[in-house]
Design a protein around this motif. Sequence first.
Motif, PDB file in Angstrom:
ATOM      1  N   THR A  18      -2.401  -0.576   2.043  1.00  0.00           N
ATOM      2  CA  THR A  18      -1.143   0.099   1.542  1.00  0.00           C
ATOM      3  C   THR A  18      -0.193   0.486   2.795  1.00  0.00           C
ATOM      4  OG1 THR A  18      -1.974   0.577  -0.287  1.00  0.00           O
ATOM      5  CG2 THR A  18       0.026   1.744   0.318  1.00  0.00           C
ATOM      6  N   ALA A  19      -0.732   0.743   3.886  1.00  0.00           N
ATOM      7  CA  ALA A  19       0.062   1.355   5.215  1.00  0.00           C
ATOM      8  C   ALA A  19       1.130  -0.142   5.707  1.00  0.00           C
ATOM      9  CB  ALA A  19      -0.827   1.594   6.271  1.00  0.00           C
ATOM     10  N   SER A  20       0.596  -1.147   5.258  1.00  0.00           N
ATOM     11  CA  SER A  20       1.411  -2.311   5.625  1.00  0.00           C
ATOM     12  C   SER A  20       2.432  -2.795   4.426  1.00  0.00           C
ATOM     13  CB  SER A  20       0.610  -3.716   6.073  1.00  0.00           C
ATOM     14  OG  SER A  20       0.036  -3.409   7.067  1.00  0.00           O
ATOM     15  N   HIS A  21       1.641  -2.793   3.205  1.00  0.00           N
ATOM     16  CA  HIS A  21       2.742  -2.873   2.000  1.00  0.00           C
ATOM     17  C   HIS A  21       1.776  -2.394   0.697  1.00  0.00           C
ATOM     18  CE1 HIS A  21       5.689  -4.535  -0.699  1.00  0.00           C
ATOM     19  NE2 HIS A  21       6.143  -5.335   0.388  1.00  0.00           N
ATOM     20  N   GLY A  22       2.595  -1.739  -0.094  1.00  0.00           N
ATOM     21  CA  GLY A  22       1.879  -1.306  -1.065  1.00  0.00           C
ATOM     22  C   GLY A  22       1.746  -2.550  -2.166  1.00  0.00           C
ATOM     23  N   SER A 141       2.116   5.362  11.988  1.00  0.00           N
ATOM     24  CA  SER A 141       1.766   4.170  11.379  1.00  0.00           C
ATOM     25  C   SER A 141       0.750   3.449  12.257  1.00  0.00           C
ATOM     26  CB  SER A 141       3.288   3.000  11.728  1.00  0.00           C
ATOM     27  OG  SER A 141       2.858   2.022  11.512  1.00  0.00           O
ATOM     28  N   THR A 168       7.823   7.327   5.666  1.00  0.00           N
ATOM     29  CA  THR A 168       7.561   5.985   5.265  1.00  0.00           C
ATOM     30  C   THR A 168       5.911   6.190   5.021  1.00  0.00           C
ATOM     31  OG1 THR A 168       9.285   4.973   6.417  1.00  0.00           O
ATOM     32  CG2 THR A 168       7.125   3.555   5.666  1.00  0.00           C
ATOM     33  N   GLN A 169       5.099   6.619   5.866  1.00  0.00           N
ATOM     34  CA  GLN A 169       3.607   6.542   5.814  1.00  0.00           C
ATOM     35  C   GLN A 169       2.951   7.918   5.175  1.00  0.00           C
ATOM     36  OE1 GLN A 169       2.184   3.797   6.104  1.00  0.00           O
ATOM     37  NE2 GLN A 169       2.558   2.590   7.777  1.00  0.00           N
ATOM     38  N   TYR A 189       8.523   0.403   0.401  1.00  0.00           N
ATOM     39  CA  TYR A 189       7.607  -0.750   0.216  1.00  0.00           C
ATOM     40  C   TYR A 189       6.113  -0.461   0.414  1.00  0.00           C
ATOM     41  CZ  TYR A 189       7.731  -2.027   5.389  1.00  0.00           C
ATOM     42  OH  TYR A 189       7.770  -2.188   6.390  1.00  0.00           O
ATOM     43  N   LYS A 190       5.681   0.811   0.948  1.00  0.00           N
ATOM     44  CA  LYS A 190       4.427   1.158   1.288  1.00  0.00           C
ATOM     45  C   LYS A 190       3.707   2.103   0.144  1.00  0.00           C
ATOM     46  CE  LYS A 190       5.396   0.583   6.136  1.00  0.00           C
ATOM     47  NZ  LYS A 190       4.547  -0.550   6.462  1.00  0.00           N
ATOM     48  N   TRP A 191       4.011   3.147   0.416  1.00  0.00           N
ATOM     49  CA  TRP A 191       3.090   4.106  -0.451  1.00  0.00           C
ATOM     50  C   TRP A 191       3.944   4.396  -1.944  1.00  0.00           C
ATOM     51  CZ3 TRP A 191      -1.543   5.319   1.019  1.00  0.00           C
ATOM     52  CH2 TRP A 191      -2.097   5.089   2.178  1.00  0.00           C
TER      53      TRP A 191
END
Length: 358
Positions: A18-22, A141, A168-169, A189-191
């Motif tokens: 998820t840290a790259s994309h949820g 990140s 974001t993270q 777009y992550k969490w």
Amino acid sequence: MDTTVNGEFAPRNTYLDTASHGLLPARAVAAVREAATDIAEGRVDMVAWLDAVRQAREAFGRLVGLPPERVATGAAVASHVSLVAHTVPPGAEVLCAQQEFSSVVTPFAQRGARLRAVPLEALADEVRAGTALVAVSAAQSLDGRRADLPAIREAAARHGARTLVDTTQATGWLRLAAGDFDFTVCAGYKWLLCPRGVSFLTVPADGGGLTALNAGWVAGEEPWHSTYGPVERLASSARRFDEGPAFLSWVAGARSLALLAGLDAARIEAHDLALARRFRRGLDRIGRPAVPGDSAVVSVPGLGDAVPRLKAAGVRTAARGGLLRAAFHLYNTERDVDRALDVLGDVLAHEVRRPGGG
């Protein structure tokens, strides 16, 4: 998490990235498919799609504890940071953490600010009278380490520095109040489980001295009456800093954010942290301790090369700076944690058995 949430997600692997994309929930996938079909078949409804941006703004505001009037929307964190960077005079000091994510600091460098990078844990102590602004991610990140935001906020106030926090993270698993800082930025777009193209900027009630450099018709007080010629009257709220929306992203994003805003944020945080702690304990047992901290993002030194082999076994993680990075969110379970540890143990055992292995 409850069965409603579980029914929204259907990963076909052990997804710990998820840290790259949820992952997109089912309701978001359905919304974007419907909108794309409408475009293909000539049923374009820009009024409804612009309203999806309003819905997303309101849901995000609920998540971070701010009214929608203090939330601006856009497509990327760097664009939001650029607005803040234009308020910092060339040569002024911007204090940041070492190895901070590039989108948080590059706009300041491009404007001629003097960046001073210090260890994350020393950030609050390094704020000084000449510091114009502190720019930091709530969770890093690279390795998931959390900034001491209360200490940073207090130090900045004491020295007259402003604060910019990239959440974001963090937002989506870590509860924090955006109003505690001058500005926050957050990619969705992550969490927040949105597609790329959904991003938020929060500002003080007076706008924080920002200039609406990217203003177009959507930034007008009355957007549908601001479509030709210079916008005569910008929105009186943070909406004046909006960028033109990529509608498909926002149609889906509104559904994702509504899902998250309707859940118990404390429960999500507890769930995510419990899984991350379980993973940390497992790493200790196999002799590969993670970077210290208490975060939903867990990074392991020296194991970045293991990421492709984990992927081949159906476990999705990421490699960042030589670290193996795993992230745990509401759709993950203890079974996911144990599966990742089992595969990682097999990978390490193979390394030991390999000729020349330790």
